[in-house]
Motif scaffolding. Structure first.
Motif, PDB file in Angstrom:
ATOM      1  N   LYS A   1       0.612   4.106  -2.698  1.00  0.00           N
ATOM      2  CA  LYS A   1       0.413   5.420  -2.572  1.00  0.00           C
ATOM      3  C   LYS A   1       1.959   6.498  -2.807  1.00  0.00           C
ATOM      4  O   LYS A   1       1.905   7.803  -3.310  1.00  0.00           O
ATOM      5  CB  LYS A   1       0.595   5.274  -1.362  1.00  0.00           C
TER       6      LYS A   1
ATOM      7  N   ASN B   1       1.570   9.241  -5.239  1.00  0.00           N
ATOM      8  CA  ASN B   1       1.675  10.380  -5.051  1.00  0.00           C
ATOM      9  C   ASN B   1       2.381  11.094  -6.494  1.00  0.00           C
ATOM     10  O   ASN B   1       3.167  12.202  -6.046  1.00  0.00           O
ATOM     11  CB  ASN B   1       2.608  10.217  -3.500  1.00  0.00           C
TER      12      ASN B   1
ATOM     13  N   ASP C   1       0.884  -1.640   0.375  1.00  0.00           N
ATOM     14  CA  ASP C   1       0.028  -0.138  -0.412  1.00  0.00           C
ATOM     15  C   ASP C   1       0.873   0.887   0.358  1.00  0.00           C
ATOM     16  O   ASP C   1       0.767   2.436  -0.414  1.00  0.00           O
ATOM     17  CB  ASP C   1      -0.904   0.248   0.968  1.00  0.00           C
TER      18      ASP C   1
END
Length: 339
Positions: free
Chosen positions: A51, A55, A47
């Motif tokens: 992420k 980003n 995860d």
């Protein structure tokens, strides 16, 4: 939290000293929990990686959009600056056209309107300027007429008119001055007025008095010697304007008037002599009668008297003397009256 629970459970097992089967059982439970822990850890890492990738993608997208915005901003600023430059260049060119026309105006008498054929932003300015030029031409024409009219009055005056500054230097003279001085070619502007003619030398101190007192001075029947003897009435009065101080000297030729006055006085004297001639003749006759009578008495006394009376002769002589004195006084009065 899970790793913390496992650690506590291991410590408890070691402390309580459980049996081997129980330990195996507990070991399996611990392995299951460790497996669960590892799987959770790997999911967390996945995860986190996902992420982080999102980003990074979002950041790259933002950087790309910011770069595009910056480029568009630079392009817009460039076009604005270019437009301002071109607009300024066009306006400056038109303003230079107008200013060059204005600077070429050297004489208000020959001022002309601006000829401009384009219909753009400067056309209203040109129209206003041309309207102003029209008003200036009308005003200039009126001023020229007034100036010419005043110059005609100034130069047509039979009197000598001289204007000076506060130092006595000539600022203007009329044509009559040139006519009297018989020198029409010389320029007297800037020359001290007392050097025009010896006649003006005696007024050198008078003009300073007029400058100080601001009151005019008048001198009557001043002799102006040229080829003939002339009489001048001289008036000096102050000339005060906003920019300078000075005086005006006006010399009026009154020679004819003075000669006529002299003839009038002479004719009045002759008329007076004529009017008095009868009375003077009567008085003179009385005086002559006294003289003739006294002389007759003297002759008679000399002819008929042997002894002359000295006292009587002296009385006759006194009578003759008085009569002669009266006659002399009358003659002097006549001479005085005839002068």
């Amino acid at each position: 939290l899970l790793s913390k629970d496992l650690a506590v459970e291991v410590v408890e097992l070691l402390y309580k000293k459980k049996s081997i089967p129980e330990l195996k059982k507990r070991y399996k439970q611990i392995e299951e929990k460790i497996y669960i822990l590892k799987s959770m850890t790997s999911r967390i890492q996945e995860d986190h990686i996902i992420k982080r990738g999102k980003n990074i993608d979002m950041l790259s997208k933002n950087m790309y959009s910011n770069l595009i915005f910056l480029i568009l901003l630079i392009v817009v600023v460039f076009f604005i600056l270019y437009f301002v430059y071109q607009f300024n260049r066009v306006i400056r060119k038109k303003i230079n056209y107008l200013t060059s026309h204005i600077s070429s105006i050297s004489d208000l008498e020959n001022i002309e309107e601006v000829d401009y054929q384009y219909k753009d932003e400067i056309k209203p300015v040109i129209n206003v300027f041309n309207e102003m030029i029209g008003k200036i031409k009308i005003t200039t024409t009126e001023l020229i007429k007034t100036r010419n009219y005043m110059n005609n009055i100034f130069n047509s005056s039979p009197a000598l008119l001289i204007s000076t500054d506060e130092n006595g230097l000539l600022t203007n003279v009329n044509n009559t001055v040139y006519a009297y001085l018989k020198n029409s070619e010389r320029n007297y502007i800037g020359v001290p007025f007392w050097k025009l003619h010896p006649f003006f030398e005696k007024y050198k101190s008078s003009y300073k008095e007029v400058l100080t007192s601001h009151e005019q001075l008048r001198f009557s029947k001043q002799l102006f010697f040229d080829e003939t003897k002339l009489y001048m009435d001289v008036t000096i009065y102050p000339l005060i304007t906003e920019n300078q101080r000075g005086v005006v000297i006006m010399a009026e030729d009154v020679t004819k008037i003075e000669l006529l006055d002299q003839k009038l006085r002479q004719s009045q004297k002759m008329e007076l002599v004529g009017n008095l001639a009868g009375g003077l003749a009567h008085d003179f006759n009385n005086v002559l009668g006294g003289i003739v009578g006294t002389v007759s008495l003297l002759k008679y006394a000399i002819a008929h008297s042997k002894n002359l009376d000295i006292e009587k002769i002296s009385k006759y002589a006194d009578t003759l003397d008085n009569a002669s004195e009266r006659a002399g006084n009358m003659v002097n009065q006549l001479l005085t009256l005839s002068r």
